[in-house]
Enzyme design. Structure first.
Site, PDB file in Angstrom:
ATOM      1  N   ARG A 174      32.278  39.271  31.999  1.00  0.00           N
ATOM      2  CA  ARG A 174      33.071  38.112  32.737  1.00  0.00           C
ATOM      3  C   ARG A 174      33.213  36.898  31.880  1.00  0.00           C
ATOM      4  O   ARG A 174      32.352  36.023  32.065  1.00  0.00           O
ATOM      5  CB  ARG A 174      32.096  37.827  33.670  1.00  0.00           C
ATOM      6  CG  ARG A 174      32.307  38.810  34.972  1.00  0.00           C
ATOM      7  CD  ARG A 174      31.576  38.557  36.271  1.00  0.00           C
ATOM      8  NE  ARG A 174      31.753  39.281  37.485  1.00  0.00           N
ATOM      9  CZ  ARG A 174      31.097  40.226  38.018  1.00  0.00           C
ATOM     10  NH1 ARG A 174      29.819  40.611  37.295  1.00  0.00           N
ATOM     11  NH2 ARG A 174      31.315  40.968  38.954  1.00  0.00           N
ATOM     12  N   ASN A 206      34.527  44.681  44.192  1.00  0.00           N
ATOM     13  CA  ASN A 206      34.499  43.794  45.060  1.00  0.00           C
ATOM     14  C   ASN A 206      35.950  43.233  45.498  1.00  0.00           C
ATOM     15  O   ASN A 206      36.128  42.802  46.525  1.00  0.00           O
ATOM     16  CB  ASN A 206      33.974  42.548  44.151  1.00  0.00           C
ATOM     17  CG  ASN A 206      32.692  42.876  43.585  1.00  0.00           C
ATOM     18  OD1 ASN A 206      32.127  43.952  44.181  1.00  0.00           O
ATOM     19  ND2 ASN A 206      32.211  42.382  42.437  1.00  0.00           N
ATOM     20  N   ASP A 207      36.730  43.080  44.548  1.00  0.00           N
ATOM     21  CA  ASP A 207      38.094  42.479  44.939  1.00  0.00           C
ATOM     22  C   ASP A 207      38.923  43.538  45.849  1.00  0.00           C
ATOM     23  O   ASP A 207      39.655  43.573  46.767  1.00  0.00           O
ATOM     24  CB  ASP A 207      38.787  42.083  43.768  1.00  0.00           C
ATOM     25  CG  ASP A 207      38.409  40.739  43.442  1.00  0.00           C
ATOM     26  OD1 ASP A 207      38.327  39.866  44.267  1.00  0.00           O
ATOM     27  OD2 ASP A 207      38.228  40.356  42.414  1.00  0.00           O
ATOM     28  N   HIS A 266      30.380  35.245  43.465  1.00  0.00           N
ATOM     29  CA  HIS A 266      29.835  35.263  42.079  1.00  0.00           C
ATOM     30  C   HIS A 266      28.477  34.649  42.160  1.00  0.00           C
ATOM     31  O   HIS A 266      27.643  34.968  41.125  1.00  0.00           O
ATOM     32  CB  HIS A 266      31.015  34.537  41.283  1.00  0.00           C
ATOM     33  CG  HIS A 266      32.196  35.424  41.105  1.00  0.00           C
ATOM     34  ND1 HIS A 266      33.191  35.384  41.753  1.00  0.00           N
ATOM     35  CD2 HIS A 266      32.106  36.600  40.239  1.00  0.00           C
ATOM     36  CE1 HIS A 266      34.043  36.384  41.518  1.00  0.00           C
ATOM     37  NE2 HIS A 266      33.294  37.183  40.425  1.00  0.00           N
ATOM     38  N   ARG A 292      36.100  37.640  50.840  1.00  0.00           N
ATOM     39  CA  ARG A 292      34.726  38.090  50.383  1.00  0.00           C
ATOM     40  C   ARG A 292      33.855  36.924  50.386  1.00  0.00           C
ATOM     41  O   ARG A 292      32.605  37.058  50.137  1.00  0.00           O
ATOM     42  CB  ARG A 292      34.789  38.666  49.168  1.00  0.00           C
ATOM     43  CG  ARG A 292      35.065  37.824  47.645  1.00  0.00           C
ATOM     44  CD  ARG A 292      35.333  38.602  46.550  1.00  0.00           C
ATOM     45  NE  ARG A 292      34.407  38.628  45.425  1.00  0.00           N
ATOM     46  CZ  ARG A 292      34.739  38.938  44.105  1.00  0.00           C
ATOM     47  NH1 ARG A 292      35.442  39.349  43.858  1.00  0.00           N
ATOM     48  NH2 ARG A 292      33.566  39.025  43.364  1.00  0.00           N
ATOM     49  N   CYS A 318      33.002  48.771  38.013  1.00  0.00           N
ATOM     50  CA  CYS A 318      32.309  47.632  37.416  1.00  0.00           C
ATOM     51  C   CYS A 318      31.987  46.740  38.599  1.00  0.00           C
ATOM     52  O   CYS A 318      31.330  45.719  38.496  1.00  0.00           O
ATOM     53  CB  CYS A 318      32.758  46.985  36.261  1.00  0.00           C
ATOM     54  SG  CYS A 318      34.518  46.442  36.840  1.00  0.00           S
ATOM     55  N   GLU A 363      41.633  46.305  41.319  1.00  0.00           N
ATOM     56  CA  GLU A 363      41.303  45.554  42.058  1.00  0.00           C
ATOM     57  C   GLU A 363      42.361  45.276  43.472  1.00  0.00           C
ATOM     58  O   GLU A 363      41.946  44.838  44.295  1.00  0.00           O
ATOM     59  CB  GLU A 363      41.054  44.106  41.852  1.00  0.00           C
ATOM     60  CG  GLU A 363      40.256  44.369  40.571  1.00  0.00           C
ATOM     61  CD  GLU A 363      39.753  42.875  39.796  1.00  0.00           C
ATOM     62  OE1 GLU A 363      38.751  42.265  40.156  1.00  0.00           O
ATOM     63  OE2 GLU A 363      40.511  42.255  39.335  1.00  0.00           O
ATOM     64  N   ARG A 397      36.437  41.496  29.885  1.00  0.00           N
ATOM     65  CA  ARG A 397      37.614  41.178  30.885  1.00  0.00           C
ATOM     66  C   ARG A 397      38.351  39.897  30.425  1.00  0.00           C
ATOM     67  O   ARG A 397      37.237  38.718  30.423  1.00  0.00           O
ATOM     68  CB  ARG A 397      36.877  41.149  32.264  1.00  0.00           C
ATOM     69  CG  ARG A 397      38.093  41.149  33.365  1.00  0.00           C
ATOM     70  CD  ARG A 397      37.990  40.016  34.107  1.00  0.00           C
ATOM     71  NE  ARG A 397      36.683  39.288  34.752  1.00  0.00           N
ATOM     72  CZ  ARG A 397      36.177  39.550  36.016  1.00  0.00           C
ATOM     73  NH1 ARG A 397      36.513  40.497  36.718  1.00  0.00           N
ATOM     74  NH2 ARG A 397      35.209  38.743  36.225  1.00  0.00           N
TER      75      ARG A 397
END
Ligand code: PEP
Ligand code: MG
Length: 574
Positions: free
Chosen positions: A297, A455-456, A190, A466, A503, A432, A333
């Protein structure tokens, strides 16, 4: 000139003096002080307290015009610092029990923190965070260390750290940070995501760098080629300063694509949406050239503060975002805490594997009151625009049922209180976790939309943390399995005529975005800095060609071949 390699997660070039950022940690003195030392120790303790007081007063002054709400927090900290009961107990330990002052502070504050954390009243519980903050400040002043606070830097600097928490990155003084260099963190950490959204050059994964550099030493951060130059000559500094200008010029040319309509040459309209975190004016300015917010987020509203945001505070922010986007979708989210994202205002037990633990939706379901506050705030705001709500880290149909039940409960409450909310709010999930991707046919019937959190998804599909630089090479977003799984998950949504977007960071990378378009995806959400690059791609790449590329990619064996193939195919569009 010595150069070291790093992972350029946010492109750009920065040249300037180093500040080594280390959050303060302490170990208190052992043993007893001698009776004839007590007077001197009490005096030193009082001096440390005065220093802490001055710091707090400076902060209150600085925030008085920019952010008075934050100022109030520090006023409350002053009250804690001068609490008479604690003072008496600390002095008692020093004078009567001959406890060294730092240990006395640690023990007395620790005891009250423990007490507050045990109470049922959430408001009182949150006070523990204030005490923790003041204790750390007081002990740092006792240790004679200066405050290092990335949110108020005295001059432009290159920030060097072992690691940065997302809250450090989100609150840093973006005008003064020339570049970021850290030892850990991957491209989808992040901190990296925030650095990109702030357009701050960032080089992560530079092993041992905090040991190697000195404070104030001038360095060159080339976060295009992925190099850090530690001891540049004046000529080299000049050369890189020129390169920086050229880079900025190139970027300003790409930015010309910001306002074009994102339609492929064969007429397919792609929705280009924005990922936002803090709802700052800079982020909301993106409303001028995007089709909505594909990922808000919201957890960033909870970071860098001592108390959980109230329903009213959240409502005001959500409303502001909805109004800024004037009827275009704003995909909120729900709170996604855990993994690399921690909250000062919520003490959570340490977990062995936080990315596989009680994070995101799971955490919300286990903290129903906190979840309800957010849901109520979002529902109340829904009448001010086009709100879509989605849940992160969904792993089963059961999760969806529970999340929906929580939304229904919040709706029922509002109805009973006569507070309006929009009946049209769409409910969706983030894809995810591979389990939910494989259930897409049933999920597509259960929800209004889905958004792929690549990403996840990559971390869970390839079993690669990650954040861990030691396994960064295994975190392959261009793994053909990623594209196969995304294609598989997208299909049922497309057939049902339901919205499905991406996203995660793959949506904002032109190479992967080309494949996503070829897989039928028509919604891509990304950080603001990616928007012109993606619009340039869309206006130059036909859907037909994207489909061919997607086919090829899914039948390639090696991730590195996928990347090479995409670079060759898309050369003219990057
Ligand atoms: C993702 O996982 O792709 C995503 C968008 O969520 P985050 O990066 O915030 O975990
Ligand atoms: Mg995620």
């Amino acid at each position: 000139m010595t150069s070291l390699q790093g992972n350029p997660v946010s492109n750009g070039i920065g040249v300037g003096p180093v500040i080594i950022y280390e959050p303060f940690s302490w170990e208190t003195s052992q043993g007893e002080i001698s009776p004839d030392e007590t007077e001197d120790m009490v005096l030193r303790y009082q001096q440390a307290k005065q220093k802490a007081k001055k710091e707090l007063e400076r902060m209150i002054e600085a925030f008085s015009t920019t952010d008075p709400e934050k100022g109030k927090i520090f006023t409350a900290h002053l009250d804690v610092l001068f609490d008479e009961v604690m003072e008496e107990e600390i002095l008692g330990l020093i004078q009567d029990d001959l406890t060294p002052p730092d240990r006395a502070v640690d023990e007395i504050y620790g005891a009250y923190i423990h007490l507050l954390e045990k109470t049922k009243d959430p408001l009182i519980r949150e006070r523990a965070a204030d005490l923790r903050d003041v204790r750390s400040r007081l002990l740092r002043c006792w240790a004679g260390k200066e405050e290092k606070n990335l949110s108020s830097l005295p001059k432009p600097v290159v920030v060097v750290a072992k690691d940065l928490f997302p809250s450090d990155t989100a609150t840093l003084d973006r005008e003064k940070v020339l570049a970021i260099v850290t030892e850990v963190g991957g491209a989808t950490s992040h901190s990296a995501i925030i650095a990109r959204s702030f357009e701050i050059p960032a080089l992560l994964g530079v092993a041992g760098i905090t040991e190697r550099l000195q404070e104030d030493q001038t360095v060159i951060v080339d976060a295009v080629e992925g190099r850090l130059y530690c001891d540049p000559t004046p000529q080299e500094i000049e050369q890189y300063s020129r390169r920086r200008e050229e880079y900025l010029l190139h970027m300003s040319q790409v930015k010309k694509y910001l306002n074009v309509e994102p339609v492929t040459p064969d007429g397919r309209r792609i929705e280009v949406e924005l990922n936002i975190a803090c709802a700052t004016p800079q982020e909301l300015a993106g409303a001028a050239y995007t089709d909505g917010v594909g990922l808000f987020r919201t957890e960033f509203l909870y970071m860098g503060r001592d108390r959980l945001p109230t329903e009213e505070e959240q409502f005001q922010v959500y409303r502001k975002v909805l109004e800024a986007f004037q009827g275009r979708p704003v995909t909120l989210r729900t709170l996604d805490i855990g993994g690399d994202k921690k909250l000062d205002c919520l003490a959570l037990p340490k977990e062995e594997n936080p990315f596989l633990g009680n994070r995101a939706l799971r955490l919300c379901l286990s903290h129903p009151q906190m979840f309800k506050t957010q849901l109520r705030a979002a529902l109340r705001a829904s009448v001010y625009g086009n709100l879509w709500m989605m849940f992160p880290m969904v792993s089963s149909m059961e999760d969806i049922h529970q999340a929906k039940a929580a939304v229904q409960e919040a709706k029922n409450e509002l109805e009973m209180e006569g507070i309006p909310y929009s009946e049209d709010m769409k409910l969706g999930v983030m894809i995810e976790i591979p389990a939910i991707a494989l259930m897409a046919d049933q999920i597509a019937k259960e929800v209004d939309f889905a958004s792929i959190g690549s990403n996840d998804l990559c971390q869970y599909l390839t079993a690669t943390d990650r954040m861990n630089p030691a396994v960064a090479e295994y975190y392959r977003s261009f793994h053909p399995a990623m594209f196969r799984l995304i294609g598989y998950a997208a299909q049922p949504f497309l057939s049902e005529g339901k919205e499905i977007g991406v996203c995660g960071e793959m949506g904002g990378d032109p190479l992967s975005a080309a494949v996503l378009i070829g897989l039928g995806i028509t919604r891509l959400s990304m950080g603001a800095s990616s928007v012109p690059h993606i619009k340039k791609l869309i206006t130059g790449l036909s859907y037909e060609r994207a489909k061919e590329i997607a086919q090829k990619v899914q039948h390639t064996a090696l991730a590195q071949d996928v990347r090479r193939l995409l670079q060759e195919e898309l050369q003219q569009l990057l």
